[in-house]
Design a protein around this motif. Structure first.
Motif, short mmCIF file in Angstrom:
data_model
loop_
_atom_site.label_atom_id
_atom_site.label_comp_id
_atom_site.label_asym_id
_atom_site.label_seq_id
_atom_site.Cartn_x
_atom_site.Cartn_y
_atom_site.Cartn_z
N THR A 14 0.83 -1.21 0.00
CA THR A 14 0.00 0.00 0.00
C THR A 14 0.86 1.25 0.00
OG1 THR A 14 -1.78 -1.14 1.18
CG2 THR A 14 -1.78 1.26 1.26
N LEU A 15 1.98 1.22 0.72
CA LEU A 15 2.90 2.35 0.71
C LEU A 15 3.36 2.68 -0.70
CD1 LEU A 15 5.24 1.82 3.80
CD2 LEU A 15 3.62 3.68 3.43
N HIS A 16 3.62 1.64 -1.50
CA HIS A 16 4.06 1.85 -2.87
C HIS A 16 2.95 2.45 -3.72
CE1 HIS A 16 7.13 -1.71 -2.40
NE2 HIS A 16 7.28 -0.77 -1.49
N ASN A 17 1.71 2.07 -3.41
CA ASN A 17 0.60 2.41 -4.30
C ASN A 17 0.05 3.81 -4.07
OD1 ASN A 17 0.77 -0.11 -5.48
ND2 ASN A 17 -0.83 -1.01 -4.21
N ILE A 18 0.29 4.40 -2.91
CA ILE A 18 -0.22 5.74 -2.65
C ILE A 18 0.28 6.77 -3.66
CG2 ILE A 18 -0.19 7.68 -1.02
CD1 ILE A 18 -0.31 5.65 1.25
N PRO A 19 1.59 6.90 -3.88
CA PRO A 19 2.05 7.89 -4.86
C PRO A 19 1.65 7.55 -6.29
CG PRO A 19 3.89 6.55 -4.09
CD PRO A 19 2.73 6.24 -3.20
N GLU A 20 1.53 6.25 -6.60
CA GLU A 20 1.10 5.87 -7.94
C GLU A 20 -0.33 6.32 -8.20
OE1 GLU A 20 1.71 1.69 -8.11
OE2 GLU A 20 3.83 1.82 -7.60
N GLY A 21 -1.21 6.11 -7.21
CA GLY A 21 -2.58 6.55 -7.37
C GLY A 21 -2.67 8.06 -7.49
N LEU A 22 -1.92 8.78 -6.67
CA LEU A 22 -1.91 10.23 -6.76
C LEU A 22 -1.45 10.70 -8.14
CD1 LEU A 22 -0.38 11.23 -3.29
CD2 LEU A 22 -2.73 11.64 -4.06
N ALA A 23 -0.42 10.05 -8.67
CA ALA A 23 0.11 10.44 -9.97
C ALA A 23 -0.94 10.27 -11.06
CB ALA A 23 1.35 9.61 -10.29
N VAL A 24 -1.64 9.15 -11.07
CA VAL A 24 -2.66 8.90 -12.08
C VAL A 24 -3.80 9.91 -11.94
CG1 VAL A 24 -4.39 7.25 -12.89
CG2 VAL A 24 -2.09 6.47 -12.31
N GLY A 25 -4.23 10.16 -10.70
CA GLY A 25 -5.31 11.11 -10.49
C GLY A 25 -4.95 12.51 -10.94
N VAL A 26 -3.74 12.95 -10.62
CA VAL A 26 -3.30 14.28 -11.04
C VAL A 26 -3.24 14.37 -12.56
CG1 VAL A 26 -1.32 15.84 -11.05
CG2 VAL A 26 -2.06 14.80 -8.92
N ALA A 27 -2.76 13.32 -13.22
CA ALA A 27 -2.66 13.33 -14.68
C ALA A 27 -4.03 13.42 -15.32
CB ALA A 27 -1.93 12.08 -15.15
N PHE A 28 -4.98 12.64 -14.84
CA PHE A 28 -6.33 12.69 -15.41
C PHE A 28 -7.04 14.00 -15.05
CE2 PHE A 28 -5.93 8.09 -16.08
CZ PHE A 28 -6.53 7.97 -17.32
N GLY A 29 -6.80 14.50 -13.85
CA GLY A 29 -7.39 15.77 -13.46
C GLY A 29 -6.90 16.91 -14.34
#
Length: 262
Positions: free
Chosen positions: A119-134
């Motif tokens: 989960t620690l690894h996945n937090i920044p990955e999710g943020l990155a995808v969300g920022v890109a789509f936003g």
């Protein structure tokens, strides 16, 4: 575009779930060499994504802001890395192959601690995808839907071995296939949640987008340097170039996706 963003945000979670689903088809864990190659591959994907999909757009967007052009990228990058460092010190978690958990002391079971490590690894990955789509949904300069999809695909690909890395060892410890799959895919659930947060922040505070992109990049590079590369190079026998080759292929594939689709 909003519907495309919704499905795009789910791509990384799907990659984790598919990897965890391998527990139903494989009878034993992957060999040490394959595991380290896949970990190196994940590191390569995250390094490439950090630059091509996050830092480069951050620098481009910074040209329209007052102040030094380097400030958003450098400042956001260091803040992102510092944030993950703090989370790593506070959140109880256990890395695969380790006996002692990290973070605050807890009485949680081993499988929960393993899930928290991924989960620690996945937090920044999710943020990155969300920022890109936003950013793409807001129509900001330097951001496009195809580039956001490329980022989601790249992270989804590298999430496949992460899902396996949770479910297969748990199965080896005697946990049922169904429960091992459950814990494996659960580790990726944080990604769509973090992606929604990142997208919402981007749409509501567009002037902070360069900082947000660099923040996600810094967090991802922290994961690569702190966890993925050390785990990939860890060997009980002799030195191996397999993890290094994995990093190269991961970087190349993420670069291909970003350049071809972005």
């Amino acid at each position: 575009m909003i519907q495309d963003a919704f499905w795009g945000i789910l791509i990384p979670f799907l990659g984790t779930s598919l990897g965890a689903g391998c527990v139903f088809f494989l009878k034993k864990s992957l060999s040490d060499g394959i595991q380290r190659a896949l970990t190196g591959f994940a590191a390569g994907v995250m390094i490439a994504a950090s630059y091509f999909s996050l830092l480069a757009p951050s620098i481009e967007l910074s040209a329209d802001l007052p102040g030094p052009i380097w400030l958003p990228a450098v400042g956001g990058f260091l803040i992102g890395g510092g944030f993950l460092w703090a989370v790593d010190k506070l959140l109880p978690h256990l890395h695969i192959g380790d006996d002692q958990p990290e973070g605050l002391r807890t009485t949680w079971q081993r499988n929960i601690l393993l899930v928290f490590a991924i989960t620690l690894h996945n937090i920044p990955e999710g943020l990155a995808v969300g920022v890109a789509f936003g950013a793409a949904n807001a129509g900001l300069s330097g951001a496009s839907l195809t580039s956001a999809i490329a980022l989601a695909l790249g992270i989804g690909i590298q999430n496949f071995p992460e899902g396996m890395a949770v479910s297969m060892p748990l199965r080896g410890e005697g946990i049922s296939k169904g429960r091992a799959f459950f814990w494996g895919q659960l580790s990726g659930l944080v990604e769509p949640i973090a992606a929604v947060i990142g997208a919402a922040a981007t749409l509501s505070m567009q002037n902070l987008l360069p900082y947000a992109l660099a923040f996600a990049a810094g967090a991802m590079i922290y994961v690569v340097a702190e966890e993925l590369i050390p785990e990939a190079k860890m060997s009980s026998s002799t030195h191996s170039d397999i993890p290094t080759i994995g990093v190269l292929f991961g970087f190349a594939i993420m670069m291909l996706l970003d350049v071809a689709l972005g």
